[in-house]
Scaffold this motif. Structure first.
Motif, short mmCIF file in Angstrom:
data_model
loop_
_atom_site.label_atom_id
_atom_site.label_comp_id
_atom_site.label_asym_id
_atom_site.label_seq_id
_atom_site.Cartn_x
_atom_site.Cartn_y
_atom_site.Cartn_z
N PRO A 120 9.42 14.52 12.56
CA PRO A 120 8.07 15.03 12.85
C PRO A 120 8.01 15.89 14.12
CG PRO A 120 7.96 12.72 12.25
CD PRO A 120 9.41 13.08 12.35
N THR A 121 8.86 15.62 15.07
CA THR A 121 8.84 16.43 16.29
C THR A 121 9.46 17.81 16.05
OG1 THR A 121 10.92 15.44 17.00
CG2 THR A 121 8.89 14.44 17.81
N ASP A 122 10.32 17.91 15.04
CA ASP A 122 10.96 19.18 14.73
C ASP A 122 10.05 20.08 13.90
OD1 ASP A 122 13.21 18.34 16.01
OD2 ASP A 122 14.23 17.69 14.19
N ALA A 123 9.24 19.48 13.06
CA ALA A 123 8.42 20.25 12.12
C ALA A 123 7.07 20.57 12.75
CB ALA A 123 8.22 19.46 10.84
N ALA A 124 6.40 21.52 12.14
CA ALA A 124 5.04 21.84 12.58
C ALA A 124 4.14 20.65 12.25
CB ALA A 124 4.54 23.08 11.87
N VAL A 125 3.09 20.49 13.01
CA VAL A 125 2.18 19.37 12.77
C VAL A 125 1.43 19.61 11.48
CG1 VAL A 125 0.19 18.11 13.67
CG2 VAL A 125 1.96 18.95 15.23
N VAL A 126 1.51 18.65 10.57
CA VAL A 126 0.83 18.74 9.29
C VAL A 126 -0.21 17.63 9.25
CG1 VAL A 126 1.08 18.60 6.79
CG2 VAL A 126 2.89 19.64 8.17
N GLU A 127 -1.45 18.02 8.99
CA GLU A 127 -2.51 17.01 8.93
C GLU A 127 -2.41 16.23 7.63
OE1 GLU A 127 -6.39 18.44 9.79
OE2 GLU A 127 -5.67 19.73 11.39
N SER A 128 -2.73 14.96 7.71
CA SER A 128 -2.71 14.12 6.52
C SER A 128 -4.02 13.37 6.42
CB SER A 128 -1.55 13.13 6.60
OG SER A 128 -1.76 12.21 7.64
N HIS A 129 -4.30 12.91 5.21
CA HIS A 129 -5.46 12.07 5.00
C HIS A 129 -5.14 11.04 3.94
CE1 HIS A 129 -5.92 15.39 2.11
NE2 HIS A 129 -6.44 14.48 1.31
N THR A 130 -5.80 9.91 4.04
CA THR A 130 -5.55 8.81 3.12
C THR A 130 -6.77 8.59 2.24
OG1 THR A 130 -4.22 7.77 4.83
CG2 THR A 130 -4.84 6.40 2.97
N HIS A 131 -6.54 8.49 0.95
CA HIS A 131 -7.62 8.23 -0.01
C HIS A 131 -7.95 6.75 -0.03
CE1 HIS A 131 -7.86 12.22 -2.05
NE2 HIS A 131 -6.68 12.35 -1.46
N ALA A 132 -9.06 6.41 -0.68
CA ALA A 132 -9.51 5.02 -0.75
C ALA A 132 -8.49 4.12 -1.43
CB ALA A 132 -10.85 4.95 -1.49
N ASP A 133 -7.69 4.68 -2.35
CA ASP A 133 -6.70 3.87 -3.04
C ASP A 133 -5.41 3.71 -2.23
OD1 ASP A 133 -5.68 6.41 -3.24
OD2 ASP A 133 -5.49 6.42 -5.42
N GLY A 134 -5.37 4.27 -1.02
CA GLY A 134 -4.21 4.13 -0.14
C GLY A 134 -3.19 5.24 -0.26
N GLU A 135 -3.44 6.20 -1.14
CA GLU A 135 -2.49 7.30 -1.31
C GLU A 135 -2.67 8.30 -0.18
OE1 GLU A 135 -1.13 10.51 -4.72
OE2 GLU A 135 -2.75 9.11 -5.13
N VAL A 136 -1.55 8.71 0.42
CA VAL A 136 -1.59 9.63 1.56
C VAL A 136 -1.25 11.03 1.07
CG1 VAL A 136 -0.60 10.19 3.82
CG2 VAL A 136 -0.91 7.80 3.15
N HIS A 137 -2.03 12.00 1.49
CA HIS A 137 -1.76 13.41 1.16
C HIS A 137 -1.56 14.18 2.46
CE1 HIS A 137 -2.78 13.38 -3.16
NE2 HIS A 137 -3.54 12.38 -2.82
#
Length: 58
Positions: free
Chosen positions: A37-54
């Motif tokens: 994660p420190t090497d890559a660009a910061v990518v925003e994520s979000h978690t759905h109600a069912d626990g799936e992360v995008h």
């Protein structure tokens, strides 16, 4: 009587150790090609109600 140490008697084992350390360093650096994660660009994520992360937009 002791044998006199000559330069080549010290130089050859030192050269072998340096070459082996270079090979080990090359192998270890190749195994560290995983993007962290420190090497890559910061990518925003979000978690759905069912626990799936995008990551990013979808």
């Amino acid at each position: 009587m002791k044998k006199e140490l000559k330069m080549k008697h010290i130089f050859i084992p030192v050269l072998v150790v340096v070459i082996l350390l270079g090979i080990v360093a090359a192998v270890l650096s190749k195994s560290n090609d995983v993007v962290t994660p420190t090497d890559a660009a910061v990518v925003e994520s979000h978690t759905h109600a069912d626990g799936e992360v995008h990551y990013g937009e979808h």
